[in-house]
Design a protein around this motif. Sequence first.
Motif, PDB file in Angstrom:
ATOM      1  N   ASP A 125      -2.714   9.536  -8.765  1.00  0.00           N
ATOM      2  CA  ASP A 125      -1.847  10.211  -9.747  1.00  0.00           C
ATOM      3  C   ASP A 125      -2.022   9.664 -11.163  1.00  0.00           C
ATOM      4  O   ASP A 125      -1.756  10.361 -12.148  1.00  0.00           O
ATOM      5  CB  ASP A 125      -0.384  10.086  -9.311  1.00  0.00           C
ATOM      6  CG  ASP A 125      -0.076  10.890  -8.063  1.00  0.00           C
ATOM      7  OD1 ASP A 125      -0.859  11.802  -7.750  1.00  0.00           O
ATOM      8  OD2 ASP A 125       0.931  10.584  -7.399  1.00  0.00           O
ATOM      9  N   LYS A 126      -2.461   8.412 -11.256  1.00  0.00           N
ATOM     10  CA  LYS A 126      -2.647   7.799 -12.572  1.00  0.00           C
ATOM     11  C   LYS A 126      -3.912   8.300 -13.260  1.00  0.00           C
ATOM     12  O   LYS A 126      -4.082   8.116 -14.470  1.00  0.00           O
ATOM     13  CB  LYS A 126      -2.721   6.264 -12.437  1.00  0.00           C
ATOM     14  CG  LYS A 126      -1.396   5.620 -12.092  1.00  0.00           C
ATOM     15  CD  LYS A 126      -1.564   4.104 -11.977  1.00  0.00           C
ATOM     16  CE  LYS A 126      -0.236   3.434 -11.684  1.00  0.00           C
ATOM     17  NZ  LYS A 126      -0.415   1.957 -11.548  1.00  0.00           N
ATOM     18  N   LYS A 146      -0.480   6.923  -5.462  1.00  0.00           N
ATOM     19  CA  LYS A 146      -0.077   6.615  -6.848  1.00  0.00           C
ATOM     20  C   LYS A 146      -1.291   6.294  -7.702  1.00  0.00           C
ATOM     21  O   LYS A 146      -1.355   6.651  -8.877  1.00  0.00           O
ATOM     22  CB  LYS A 146       0.897   5.432  -6.839  1.00  0.00           C
ATOM     23  CG  LYS A 146       1.514   5.127  -8.184  1.00  0.00           C
ATOM     24  CD  LYS A 146       2.547   4.013  -8.068  1.00  0.00           C
ATOM     25  CE  LYS A 146       3.170   3.714  -9.430  1.00  0.00           C
ATOM     26  NZ  LYS A 146       4.184   2.618  -9.318  1.00  0.00           N
ATOM     27  N   ARG A 175       0.885   3.817  -2.220  1.00  0.00           N
ATOM     28  CA  ARG A 175       0.185   3.069  -3.260  1.00  0.00           C
ATOM     29  C   ARG A 175      -1.171   3.700  -3.568  1.00  0.00           C
ATOM     30  O   ARG A 175      -1.592   3.760  -4.726  1.00  0.00           O
ATOM     31  CB  ARG A 175      -0.013   1.614  -2.825  1.00  0.00           C
ATOM     32  CG  ARG A 175       1.251   0.777  -2.850  1.00  0.00           C
ATOM     33  CD  ARG A 175       0.962  -0.638  -2.438  1.00  0.00           C
ATOM     34  NE  ARG A 175      -0.064  -1.247  -3.283  1.00  0.00           N
ATOM     35  CZ  ARG A 175      -0.658  -2.398  -3.007  1.00  0.00           C
ATOM     36  NH1 ARG A 175      -0.335  -3.071  -1.905  1.00  0.00           N
ATOM     37  NH2 ARG A 175      -1.573  -2.891  -3.820  1.00  0.00           N
TER      38      ARG A 175
END
Length: 245
Positions: A243-244, A240, A237
Motif C-alpha cells: 500500500d505504501k 501495508k 504487514r
Amino acid sequence: MLQAIELLPVQATPVLLFTRHSLREVVRGIGLAGYDLQLTDQGRELAFAWGEHLTQQTSRNITNCISSPIQRCVDTAELMIMGADQIKQNNTHKIDIAQESLLVEPGSFVVDIKQAAPYFREQGAVGFINSFVQNCLPGMKHPVTGVLDVLKLLYQTYQVEQQHLDHCGHLSLAVSHDTILAAFIAIIAGHQQVESKDWPEMMEGIFVWFEYVDAPFEQNIVHWIWRGQHQRLDIARLIKHIDKK
C-alpha cells in the motif's frame, strides 16, 4: 527438515509443507532447468521415503495436495502420497493433485517471460532472485505482490484441512521449484539478499500453518519453520508494504 519435525505445532493443528521437488536429472549446459527434466531413480526413492517418514514421525495424514504442473513436481507429490499411504493405509493414494500455475514460472512471479528470461541467463538463478527480491527486474510482479499471491494460495489449500473434524493431524503438500521457494522465503523473512547457502535443496521445504483458521487471509498470521527456525509474520504487514508503493 528432520529438525523441523520436532518444532511442528500440536497434532490437532493442520500443517502445510511447501517443498521443492525431489532429485532430478542434471541440467546440461548453462541456463534454466528445462520442464522436461525428470526425477532420477534416487529422487523417486527419496520422495517415497520422505512421505513415509513424515507420516510415521508426525502421525499426520496427507489429505490434500497442490503442485506445479511440471511432471517432476507432480511425480514428487504422487510418490510422497504413496509413501504416506504405505504407513497409514488411509486411501491417501486417491487424493487429486491440483496443478496450480502459481507454483511454476511464468505464473508466480514472472509476468513477461520475454523480458525476464535474458536477466536469468545473464545473472544465473541466485543473482536473478536477488534482483527480483530488490524489485529490479522488468517483466516481473512486485516481489511482495508475488509472494502474497502464493501465500494466499497456500492459505486456501490450508483451509481445506478445516473440513476434517476428527482432531487428527493433517498435512497438505504444495510442490514447486527452487526459485519460487527461495524468493518466497526471502520476502516473508524480510531479507534483501539471497546467498547460495540459502538456496533450497531438492526435496527441501518450509512447513507453514496459520494462527486463525476462520479469519480472513488479510487478517491472519502465518507461522513457518525453515531450517530449524520457527518464525511468524502478520500478513497485514506485507499488505501495508504494498500500500505504501
